[in-house]
Design an enzyme around this catalytic site. Structure first.
Site, PDB file in Angstrom:
ATOM      1  N   HIS B 219      97.813  16.394  58.380  1.00 59.14           N
ATOM      2  CA  HIS B 219      98.906  16.259  59.329  1.00 59.14           C
ATOM      3  C   HIS B 219     100.275  16.386  58.679  1.00 59.14           C
ATOM      4  CE1 HIS B 219      95.991  15.803  62.238  1.00 59.14           C
ATOM      5  NE2 HIS B 219      96.446  14.795  62.949  1.00 59.14           N
ATOM      6  N   LYS B 247      89.299  22.732  74.201  1.00 65.19           N
ATOM      7  CA  LYS B 247      88.558  23.743  73.445  1.00 65.19           C
ATOM      8  C   LYS B 247      87.451  23.099  72.606  1.00 65.19           C
ATOM      9  CE  LYS B 247      89.349  27.973  70.920  1.00 65.19           C
ATOM     10  NZ  LYS B 247      90.312  29.055  70.718  1.00 65.19           N
ATOM     11  N   ASP B 248      87.758  21.958  71.991  1.00 60.70           N
ATOM     12  CA  ASP B 248      86.729  21.276  71.198  1.00 60.70           C
ATOM     13  C   ASP B 248      85.592  20.775  72.083  1.00 60.70           C
ATOM     14  OD1 ASP B 248      87.907  21.675  68.753  1.00 60.70           O
ATOM     15  OD2 ASP B 248      89.087  19.833  68.828  1.00 60.70           O
ATOM     16  N   GLU B 291      65.615  19.513  50.454  1.00 63.50           N
ATOM     17  CA  GLU B 291      65.954  19.892  51.811  1.00 63.50           C
ATOM     18  C   GLU B 291      66.658  21.246  51.801  1.00 63.50           C
ATOM     19  OE1 GLU B 291      64.463  17.983  54.129  1.00 63.50           O
ATOM     20  OE2 GLU B 291      66.183  16.882  54.926  1.00 63.50           O
TER      21      GLU B 291
HETATM   22  C1  HEM Z   1      76.580  10.954  56.163  1.00 64.06           C
HETATM   23  C2  HEM Z   1      75.748  10.528  57.013  1.00 64.06           C
HETATM   24  C3  HEM Z   1      74.243  10.465  56.827  1.00 64.06           C
HETATM   25  C4  HEM Z   1      73.388  11.449  56.391  1.00 64.06           C
HETATM   26  C5  HEM Z   1      73.759  12.872  55.961  1.00 64.06           C
HETATM   27  C6  HEM Z   1      72.051  10.879  56.408  1.00 64.06           C
HETATM   28  C7  HEM Z   1      70.893  11.548  56.023  1.00 64.06           C
HETATM   29  C8  HEM Z   1      69.601  11.036  56.069  1.00 64.06           C
HETATM   30  C9  HEM Z   1      68.389  11.783  55.828  1.00 64.06           C
HETATM   31  C10 HEM Z   1      68.312  13.260  55.416  1.00 64.06           C
HETATM   32  C11 HEM Z   1      67.326  10.937  56.016  1.00 64.06           C
HETATM   33  C12 HEM Z   1      65.826  11.267  55.921  1.00 64.06           C
HETATM   34  C13 HEM Z   1      65.310  11.559  57.300  1.00 64.06           C
HETATM   35  C14 HEM Z   1      63.817  11.704  57.387  1.00 64.06           C
HETATM   36  O1  HEM Z   1      63.272  12.691  56.849  1.00 64.06           O
HETATM   37  O2  HEM Z   1      63.202  10.842  57.999  1.00 64.06           O
HETATM   38  C15 HEM Z   1      67.864   9.652  56.342  1.00 64.06           C
HETATM   39  C16 HEM Z   1      67.088   8.510  56.604  1.00 64.06           C
HETATM   40  C17 HEM Z   1      67.596   7.265  56.928  1.00 64.06           C
HETATM   41  N1  HEM Z   1      68.939   6.929  57.128  1.00 64.06           N
HETATM   42 FE1  HEM Z   1      70.500   8.237  56.995  1.00 64.06          FE
HETATM   43  N2  HEM Z   1      72.121   9.571  56.850  1.00 64.06           N
HETATM   44  C18 HEM Z   1      73.442   9.272  57.107  1.00 64.06           C
HETATM   45  C19 HEM Z   1      73.918   8.065  57.568  1.00 64.06           C
HETATM   46  C20 HEM Z   1      73.167   6.889  57.711  1.00 64.06           C
HETATM   47  C21 HEM Z   1      73.692   5.594  58.079  1.00 64.06           C
HETATM   48  C22 HEM Z   1      75.154   5.304  58.370  1.00 64.06           C
HETATM   49  C23 HEM Z   1      72.627   4.724  58.097  1.00 64.06           C
HETATM   50  C24 HEM Z   1      72.589   3.218  58.412  1.00 64.06           C
HETATM   51  C25 HEM Z   1      73.587   2.490  58.605  1.00 64.06           C
HETATM   52  C26 HEM Z   1      71.446   5.442  57.786  1.00 64.06           C
HETATM   53  C27 HEM Z   1      70.154   4.895  57.730  1.00 64.06           C
HETATM   54  C28 HEM Z   1      69.001   5.600  57.456  1.00 64.06           C
HETATM   55  C29 HEM Z   1      67.670   5.044  57.474  1.00 64.06           C
HETATM   56  C30 HEM Z   1      67.289   3.600  57.795  1.00 64.06           C
HETATM   57  C31 HEM Z   1      66.782   6.089  57.145  1.00 64.06           C
HETATM   58  C32 HEM Z   1      65.225   6.010  56.989  1.00 64.06           C
HETATM   59  C33 HEM Z   1      64.534   6.219  58.280  1.00 64.06           C
HETATM   60  C34 HEM Z   1      64.109   7.668  58.462  1.00 64.06           C
HETATM   61  O3  HEM Z   1      63.550   8.246  57.533  1.00 64.06           O
HETATM   62  O4  HEM Z   1      64.311   8.207  59.544  1.00 64.06           O
HETATM   63  N3  HEM Z   1      71.818   6.751  57.547  1.00 64.06           N
HETATM   64  N4  HEM Z   1      69.247   9.726  56.389  1.00 64.06           N
END
Ligand code: HEM
Lengths: 277, 436
Positions: B219, B247-248, B291
């Site tokens: 900004h 637009k967004d 990945e």
């Molecule tokens: C920048 C943001 C985020 C990215 C890029 C991200 C990415 C990921 C990825 C790639 C997985 C594996 C998914 C799978 O194959 O099951 C995962 C799992 C998980 N994430 Fe995130 N995440 C983000 C934010 C968060 C936040 C803010 C939380 C909690 C406050 C969180 C909690 C979890 C939990 C509990 C799992 C395990 C459960 C699962 O496998 O589905 N994530 N995350």
């Protein structure tokens, strides 16, 4: 500074890569292997659950469960599934209770009087019991291989449903060409030749060996291919029991989003109507 | 700073006035993403991707927090807890697929956002700080996604963690010690899973913080634009709200549609089947691959095959980190007076080659290491470095750019076949001028 150092770094990486390139060119290619030459991609498989509108065919799932129960459950567990989940296949409460009661492998428990390890009959709330007490027992009974849990099988292999169906129907003698091209290739005792398995030999004896192995309650003819299809459909359900809910929610979301996009386009046109851009 | 013609916030309701005198939060929002932020009138749809990245982060945080309520951070039960989410938690399958595919969508959006920056020269003065903070966000995202992928504790989770933490053991002398310290053991296990979850929960909020800095820095000079000429006067801009919120909105709808198609109809397409097999330290998968969004970098890592002064593995690790860190130097490597690739045909050609190059790297990263694939990987890796570190500095110093329009308004009216002559810039307008 950046403009002097950067090209040097770039040329440095490129130089090392060119060295590697010469190395790669001069190394001999890996010799071809029987696995590489004769492994087959799974045959395409049509299931009612395929596609955007896919739904389970409950009749088929029940037949598939019957094949699992009468054949596969001797070696494989589905321990992520509970007996009560069978209600999804169209069984009523009483039937589910009876299936749990009559299941041959019992649940581990403790004897309430002596505290010794014991077993008890299954309840609808129980998960399907494991077949073997532990991996060692599983190996001992299966020529040193572990029959994997099948709950997630159709998601745990590439193109999983088609793969399971092809594997079950893909046993046979190894063709003469294999021996001709790869004289060293053999199928050791206790392993079975199957071109859909990555290493071409697996420790599972052909589980569906002859037509009519299972007698279907609904009168469907139980050919090997039919049984393989039915049990595969069942394993698609065990791996993804929420598939129908997912498809329904998906269609609703897509319709909602198309309307949403239409409205935003309208809003956009009206907001920008007097501004050239 | 903002342009002098920016609208001022005037609270209408008494309660808003009361609030504005005590905590001017609505004013902050109004000036940041409301009518108080003047934006060039000629932005195209590539300028949607910043807002979309923000939306993707919010989706990850919301779904992630609910997942964390049901997830068990224990090596013996993590896999089971994720399956329990899929089967027994209300709409658990939706949360989990939304979060797993949401990570992929986040990367698609951010890669497009970065490509926009490369094509239109958004990293150039006076927006270097915006770019640098963007690269920081990208690095944090990569760390977050890597640690998230470990959490379900499947085969690829485990072996991915094994391979990626193994990079550190390439560091001479202290490498192995660092690796063991990071993992809390000799191999990924309960200790590693616990700390990865802790950090995976933390980092998205750090990202949110850096995004605030990113937008703050943006900004100061205001958004750049596809015409490659800075804002000169009021006729060049429109207020962010309602023009770009509208637009967004379209962009958000299309983004959510693509997201929904993956989530509901192909939720496992971007994942790896091996991650549905519980982690097993005794059985190594045939192909360990990260990945999809890490594949180009993985290809760079694998392309170094000879020991030359340093061991091949160390070269690979240096190159892999280097391939991202060099983005920090981009504003100073590119010395061209012109901003966008549209005005630099030769540079544009190399940039398009780079895009194809990175796509090939992505393919090689996921493919088996056959002789041809290794060769292709080595050539494309070399081009990647040569592009940024050798070709770009030379081309930007020698290419004579095409003339740019005098102002955004002129560019817009010319593009539309308009005839009205552009009003000249408002006199004495204090807005920053690019080095043109
Ligand atoms: C920048 C943001 C985020 C990215 C890029 C991200 C990415 C990921 C990825 C790639 C997985 C594996 C998914 C799978 O194959 O099951 C995962 C799992 C998980 N994430 Fe995130 N995440 C983000 C934010 C968060 C936040 C803010 C939380 C909690 C406050 C969180 C909690 C979890 C939990 C509990 C799992 C395990 C459960 C699962 O496998 O589905 N994530 N995350």
């Amino acid at each position: 500074m950046t403009r002097i150092i950067a090209p040097l770094i770039g040329l440095g990486f490129a130089f090392v890569l060119v060295l590697g390139l010469f190395g790669t060119i001069t190394t001999a290619s890996e010799p071809a292997t029987a696995e590489h030459e004769f492994h087959l991609a799974p045959k395409p498989l049509e299931l009612a659950s395929n596609g955007v509108f896919g739904k389970f065919d409950k009749q088929q799932l029940q037949r598939g469960f019957q094949v699992y129960k009468e054949v596969c459950s001797a070696c494989h567990s589905i321990h992520r599934v509970a007996f009560r989940d069978l209600a999804d296949l169209g069984y009523n409460e009483g039937q589910v209770k009876a299936i749990a009661q009559q299941w041959t492998t019992e649940q581990p428990s403790t004897n309430p009087e002596t505290g010794e390890p014991a077993t008890r009959k299954n309840l609808p709330s129980d998960k399907f019991p494991k077949v073997y007490a532990n991996d060692t027992a599983a190996r001992a009974a299966n020529n040193n291989a572990i029959p994997p849990d099948l709950s997630l099988m159709t998601k745990a292999r590439p193109n999983g449903a088609a793969y399971v169906h092809s594997l079950l129907t893909g046993y046979g003698e190894s063709p003469a060409e294999v021996q001709k091209e790869f004289p060293k290739f053999t199928t050791p005792d206790g392993l079975y030749f199957n071109r859909y398995f990555p290493t071409l030999n697996l420790a599972m004896p052909p589980p569906l060996a002859s037509d009519g192995q299972v007698t279907y309650a609904d009168g469907t003819k139980s050919t090997v291919d039919q049984m393989a299809k039915d049990v595969t459909a069942f394993l698609v359900w065990t791996a993804e029991p929420k598939l129908e809910a997912r498809h329904t929610a998906g269609l609703a979301s897509v319709i909602f989003l198309l309307i949403f996009i239409g409205l935003t386009i309208g809003a956009y046109k009206s907001v920008w109507r007097n501004v050239k851009h | 700073m903002s342009f002098p013609w920016a609208k001022h916030y005037e609270p209408k309701a008494p309660v808003m006035k009361w609030l504005d005198d005590r905590l001017p939060l609505p004013r902050l929002v109004y000036n940041a993403v409301g009518a108080g932020y003047p934006v060039p009138r000629n932005l195209n749809y590539f300028w949607n991707f910043g807002v979309l990245a923000g939306a993707a982060l919010v989706i990850q945080i919301v779904t992630g927090i609910v997942l964390a309520m049901h997830y068990s951070t224990d090596a013996n039960t993590a896999f089971d807890s994720v399956e329990a989410i899929m089967r027994d938690v209300n709409a658990g399958w939706f949360l989990r697929y939304a979060h797993a595919n949401g990570a992929s969508m986040f990367f698609i959006v951010v890669y497009t956002h970065i490509c926009r920056g490369l094509y239109y020269g958004s990293y150039k003065a006076p927006r270097e700080m915006v770019w640098l903070l963007g690269v920081v966000i990208f690095l944090l995202m990569m760390a977050t996604a890597f640690m998230g992928y470990v959490l379900p504790w499947g085969q690829m989770s485990f072996w991915g963690a094994q391979v990626i933490t193994g990079f550190f053991s390439a560091i001479p002398v202290v490498g192995e010690t660092i690796r063991v310290w990071l993992l809390g053991g000799y191999a990924p296990d309960a200790a590693a899973l616990n700390r990865f979850f802790s950090l995976h929960y933390l980092l998205p909020f750090v990202i949110a913080g850096v995004i605030i800095l990113h937008i703050w820095a943006l900004h100061i000079p205001g958004s750049s634009n596809p015409a490659g000429v800075e804002v000169k006067g009021e006729q060049d801009t429109v207020p962010f709200h309602p023009y770009y919120t509208a637009k967004d909105g379209i962009g958000l709808g299309v983004f959510l549609l693509v997201f929904a198609l993956f989530l509901f109809f192909a939720p496992n397409m971007l994942g790896h089947p091996d991650n549905y097999i519980p982690a097993n330290p005794l059985s190594t998968p045939a192909h360990i691959v990260p990945e999809w969004y890490f594949l180009p970098f993985y290809a760079i890592l694998k392309s170094f095959t000879v020991d030359f002064i340093l061991p091949a593995k160390l070269w690979g690790v240096l190159a892999m980190f280097g391939s991202i860190l060099l983005l920090f130097f981009l504003p100073w490597l590119d010395t061209s007076p012109a901003r966008t690739a549209n005005h630099r045909p030769r540079y544009r050609m190399f940039l398009i080659i780079l895009l194809v190059d990175v796509l090939i790297l992505g393919y090689v990263g996921g493919a088996e290491a056959s002789k041809t694939n290794v060769l292709i990987g080595q050539i494309t890796t070399a081009y990647y470095f040569l592009h940024f570190l050798v070709i770009l500095p030379i081309v930007s110093a020698t290419e004579r750019p095409k003339p740019v329009a005098n102002s955004i308004t002129e560019a817009v009216l010319k593009g539309k076949g308009g005839t009205a002559p552009a009003k000249s810039a408002i006199e004495g307008s204090p807005n920053p001028m690019p080095a043109e």
